[in-house]
Design a protein around this motif. Structure first.
Motif, PDB file in Angstrom:
ATOM      1  N   GLU A  69       0.858  -1.183   0.000  1.00  0.00           N
ATOM      2  CA  GLU A  69       0.000   0.000   0.000  1.00  0.00           C
ATOM      3  C   GLU A  69       0.896   1.236   0.000  1.00  0.00           C
ATOM      4  O   GLU A  69       1.936   1.241   0.639  1.00  0.00           O
ATOM      5  CB  GLU A  69      -0.889   0.023   1.245  1.00  0.00           C
ATOM      6  N   PRO A  70       0.459   2.318  -0.681  1.00  0.00           N
ATOM      7  CA  PRO A  70       1.280   3.530  -0.665  1.00  0.00           C
ATOM      8  C   PRO A  70       1.408   4.083   0.744  1.00  0.00           C
ATOM      9  O   PRO A  70       0.443   4.053   1.501  1.00  0.00           O
ATOM     10  CB  PRO A  70       0.496   4.510  -1.545  1.00  0.00           C
ATOM     11  N   PRO A  71       2.585   4.567   1.117  1.00  0.00           N
ATOM     12  CA  PRO A  71       2.754   5.199   2.424  1.00  0.00           C
ATOM     13  C   PRO A  71       1.857   6.423   2.533  1.00  0.00           C
ATOM     14  O   PRO A  71       1.541   7.068   1.540  1.00  0.00           O
ATOM     15  CB  PRO A  71       4.230   5.606   2.462  1.00  0.00           C
ATOM     16  N   ARG A  72       1.463   6.746   3.730  1.00  0.00           N
ATOM     17  CA  ARG A  72       0.607   7.910   3.973  1.00  0.00           C
ATOM     18  C   ARG A  72       1.462   9.115   4.352  1.00  0.00           C
ATOM     19  O   ARG A  72       2.502   8.971   4.978  1.00  0.00           O
ATOM     20  CB  ARG A  72      -0.376   7.625   5.115  1.00  0.00           C
ATOM     21  N   GLY A  73       1.004  10.308   3.983  1.00  0.00           N
ATOM     22  CA  GLY A  73       1.702  11.524   4.372  1.00  0.00           C
ATOM     23  C   GLY A  73       2.764  11.921   3.366  1.00  0.00           C
ATOM     24  O   GLY A  73       2.999  11.253   2.374  1.00  0.00           O
ATOM     25  N   SER A  74       3.398  13.042   3.650  1.00  0.00           N
ATOM     26  CA  SER A  74       4.451  13.541   2.759  1.00  0.00           C
ATOM     27  C   SER A  74       5.795  13.467   3.463  1.00  0.00           C
ATOM     28  O   SER A  74       5.882  13.114   4.620  1.00  0.00           O
ATOM     29  CB  SER A  74       4.155  14.984   2.345  1.00  0.00           C
ATOM     30  N   GLY A  75       6.832  13.830   2.764  1.00  0.00           N
ATOM     31  CA  GLY A  75       8.163  13.855   3.349  1.00  0.00           C
ATOM     32  C   GLY A  75       8.834  12.497   3.432  1.00  0.00           C
ATOM     33  O   GLY A  75       9.754  12.296   4.205  1.00  0.00           O
ATOM     34  N   ARG A  76       8.392  11.540   2.623  1.00  0.00           N
ATOM     35  CA  ARG A  76       8.977  10.202   2.652  1.00  0.00           C
ATOM     36  C   ARG A  76      10.320  10.147   1.957  1.00  0.00           C
ATOM     37  O   ARG A  76      11.157   9.327   2.274  1.00  0.00           O
ATOM     38  CB  ARG A  76       8.016   9.208   2.004  1.00  0.00           C
ATOM     39  N   ILE A  77      10.483  10.995   0.966  1.00  0.00           N
ATOM     40  CA  ILE A  77      11.735  11.017   0.207  1.00  0.00           C
ATOM     41  C   ILE A  77      11.987  12.459  -0.207  1.00  0.00           C
ATOM     42  O   ILE A  77      11.044  13.218  -0.428  1.00  0.00           O
ATOM     43  CB  ILE A  77      11.674  10.090  -1.037  1.00  0.00           C
ATOM     44  N   GLY A  78      13.223  12.816  -0.290  1.00  0.00           N
ATOM     45  CA  GLY A  78      13.565  14.154  -0.753  1.00  0.00           C
ATOM     46  C   GLY A  78      14.627  14.070  -1.833  1.00  0.00           C
ATOM     47  O   GLY A  78      15.608  13.356  -1.668  1.00  0.00           O
ATOM     48  N   LEU A  79      14.416  14.755  -2.921  1.00  0.00           N
ATOM     49  CA  LEU A  79      15.389  14.842  -3.998  1.00  0.00           C
ATOM     50  C   LEU A  79      15.787  16.305  -4.130  1.00  0.00           C
ATOM     51  O   LEU A  79      14.990  17.194  -3.825  1.00  0.00           O
ATOM     52  CB  LEU A  79      14.785  14.338  -5.306  1.00  0.00           C
ATOM     53  N   ALA A  80      16.990  16.563  -4.592  1.00  0.00           N
ATOM     54  CA  ALA A  80      17.458  17.939  -4.731  1.00  0.00           C
ATOM     55  C   ALA A  80      18.107  18.121  -6.100  1.00  0.00           C
ATOM     56  O   ALA A  80      18.870  17.268  -6.549  1.00  0.00           O
ATOM     57  CB  ALA A  80      18.448  18.280  -3.624  1.00  0.00           C
ATOM     58  N   PHE A  81      17.791  19.250  -6.728  1.00  0.00           N
ATOM     59  CA  PHE A  81      18.330  19.579  -8.037  1.00  0.00           C
ATOM     60  C   PHE A  81      19.137  20.867  -7.934  1.00  0.00           C
ATOM     61  O   PHE A  81      18.628  21.900  -7.496  1.00  0.00           O
ATOM     62  CB  PHE A  81      17.196  19.749  -9.059  1.00  0.00           C
ATOM     63  N   HIS A  82      20.396  20.794  -8.359  1.00  0.00           N
ATOM     64  CA  HIS A  82      21.303  21.940  -8.382  1.00  0.00           C
ATOM     65  C   HIS A  82      20.949  22.791  -9.597  1.00  0.00           C
ATOM     66  O   HIS A  82      20.883  22.281 -10.713  1.00  0.00           O
ATOM     67  CB  HIS A  82      22.745  21.435  -8.478  1.00  0.00           C
ATOM     68  N   CYS A  83      20.719  24.082  -9.390  1.00  0.00           N
ATOM     69  CA  CYS A  83      20.256  24.968 -10.461  1.00  0.00           C
ATOM     70  C   CYS A  83      21.330  25.925 -10.979  1.00  0.00           C
ATOM     71  O   CYS A  83      21.010  26.853 -11.734  1.00  0.00           O
ATOM     72  CB  CYS A  83      19.047  25.764  -9.978  1.00  0.00           C
ATOM     73  N   GLU A  84      22.564  25.766 -10.602  1.00  0.00           N
ATOM     74  CA  GLU A  84      23.704  26.577 -11.062  1.00  0.00           C
ATOM     75  C   GLU A  84      23.727  27.990 -10.502  1.00  0.00           C
ATOM     76  O   GLU A  84      24.740  28.415 -10.008  1.00  0.00           O
ATOM     77  CB  GLU A  84      23.807  26.634 -12.591  1.00  0.00           C
ATOM     78  N   THR A  85      22.624  28.745 -10.622  1.00  0.00           N
ATOM     79  CA  THR A  85      22.612  30.135 -10.164  1.00  0.00           C
ATOM     80  C   THR A  85      21.364  30.392  -9.316  1.00  0.00           C
ATOM     81  O   THR A  85      20.346  29.701  -9.474  1.00  0.00           O
ATOM     82  CB  THR A  85      22.593  31.125 -11.347  1.00  0.00           C
ATOM     83  N   PRO A  86      21.410  31.409  -8.458  1.00  0.00           N
ATOM     84  CA  PRO A  86      20.197  31.773  -7.715  1.00  0.00           C
ATOM     85  C   PRO A  86      19.012  32.087  -8.640  1.00  0.00           C
ATOM     86  O   PRO A  86      17.881  31.698  -8.352  1.00  0.00           O
ATOM     87  CB  PRO A  86      20.636  32.997  -6.915  1.00  0.00           C
ATOM     88  N   ALA A  87      19.275  32.751  -9.747  1.00  0.00           N
ATOM     89  CA  ALA A  87      18.199  33.047 -10.703  1.00  0.00           C
ATOM     90  C   ALA A  87      17.629  31.760 -11.288  1.00  0.00           C
ATOM     91  O   ALA A  87      16.434  31.690 -11.612  1.00  0.00           O
ATOM     92  CB  ALA A  87      18.718  33.964 -11.810  1.00  0.00           C
ATOM     93  N   GLY A  88      18.471  30.749 -11.423  1.00  0.00           N
ATOM     94  CA  GLY A  88      18.003  29.454 -11.915  1.00  0.00           C
ATOM     95  C   GLY A  88      17.017  28.799 -10.962  1.00  0.00           C
ATOM     96  O   GLY A  88      16.075  28.127 -11.388  1.00  0.00           O
ATOM     97  N   VAL A  89      17.223  28.982  -9.661  1.00  0.00           N
ATOM     98  CA  VAL A  89      16.277  28.457  -8.661  1.00  0.00           C
ATOM     99  C   VAL A  89      14.927  29.138  -8.857  1.00  0.00           C
ATOM    100  O   VAL A  89      13.883  28.477  -8.927  1.00  0.00           O
ATOM    101  CB  VAL A  89      16.797  28.689  -7.227  1.00  0.00           C
ATOM    102  N   ASP A  90      14.951  30.459  -8.955  1.00  0.00           N
ATOM    103  CA  ASP A  90      13.712  31.211  -9.135  1.00  0.00           C
ATOM    104  C   ASP A  90      12.992  30.788 -10.413  1.00  0.00           C
ATOM    105  O   ASP A  90      11.769  30.591 -10.417  1.00  0.00           O
ATOM    106  CB  ASP A  90      13.995  32.709  -9.173  1.00  0.00           C
ATOM    107  N   ALA A  91      13.733  30.645 -11.493  1.00  0.00           N
ATOM    108  CA  ALA A  91      13.134  30.285 -12.779  1.00  0.00           C
ATOM    109  C   ALA A  91      12.534  28.877 -12.727  1.00  0.00           C
ATOM    110  O   ALA A  91      11.421  28.662 -13.222  1.00  0.00           O
ATOM    111  CB  ALA A  91      14.177  30.388 -13.890  1.00  0.00           C
ATOM    112  N   ALA A  92      13.253  27.924 -12.140  1.00  0.00           N
ATOM    113  CA  ALA A  92      12.737  26.553 -12.055  1.00  0.00           C
ATOM    114  C   ALA A  92      11.482  26.506 -11.193  1.00  0.00           C
ATOM    115  O   ALA A  92      10.493  25.849 -11.543  1.00  0.00           O
ATOM    116  CB  ALA A  92      13.811  25.625 -11.502  1.00  0.00           C
ATOM    117  N   TYR A  93      11.496  27.216 -10.066  1.00  0.00           N
ATOM    118  CA  TYR A  93      10.335  27.254  -9.183  1.00  0.00           C
ATOM    119  C   TYR A  93       9.127  27.845  -9.914  1.00  0.00           C
ATOM    120  O   TYR A  93       8.027  27.284  -9.877  1.00  0.00           O
ATOM    121  CB  TYR A  93      10.660  28.060  -7.928  1.00  0.00           C
TER     122      TYR A  93
END
Length: 138
Positions: A69-93
């Protein structure tokens, strides 16, 4: 077992409820999947450094673990993507939230020296976006 052989971390596996929705989300973050993967029960992508990420449908998991059965709730796994620049974070978001994905944490300048934001994939898994902030100038 030969004790001279050390296992090597090779793959991050994630169970998904909707393969097409999941692949659409991760394609927006630059991962590449073969054409027609949306209809497959198991899909993999190569990551930098030789690591792989794999997605399996809930039906695939139930095919060998009938009581899964699927786990309940959030926060079970976290992945992170490096965006090169602060502006890249804003653009991806902005691109992801503009496409309808849930923004969990708007971009901000974190005290640990990164521009940082968080969104959720279609199954509610946390996906962080980050880039180093410019250091002090002399």
């Amino acid at each position: 077992m030969n004790t001279n052989i050390t296992p090597r971390f090779d793959l991050v596996g994630i169970v998904v409820s909707d393969m097409a929705a999941t692949l659409a989300f991760y394609r927006r973050l630059g991962l590449e999947f073969p054409e027609g993967s949306e209809d497959q029960p198991h899909v993999e992508a190569a990551l930098p450094g030789g690591l792989r990420i794999a997605f399996d449908t809930e039906e695939t998991i139930r095919s060998f673990v009938e009581s899964w059965e699927p786990p309940r709730g959030s926060g079970r796994i976290g992945l992170a993507f490096h965006c090169e620049t602060p502006a890249g974070v804003d653009a991806a978001y902005e691109e992801l939230t503009g496409a309808g994905y849930h923004g969990e944490l708007k971009p901000w300048d974190a005290f640990w020296g990164q521009r940082y934001a968080a969104v959720q994939d279609p199954d509610g898994n946390g996906v962080d976006l980050f880039a180093p902030l410019p250091g002090p100038t002399a």
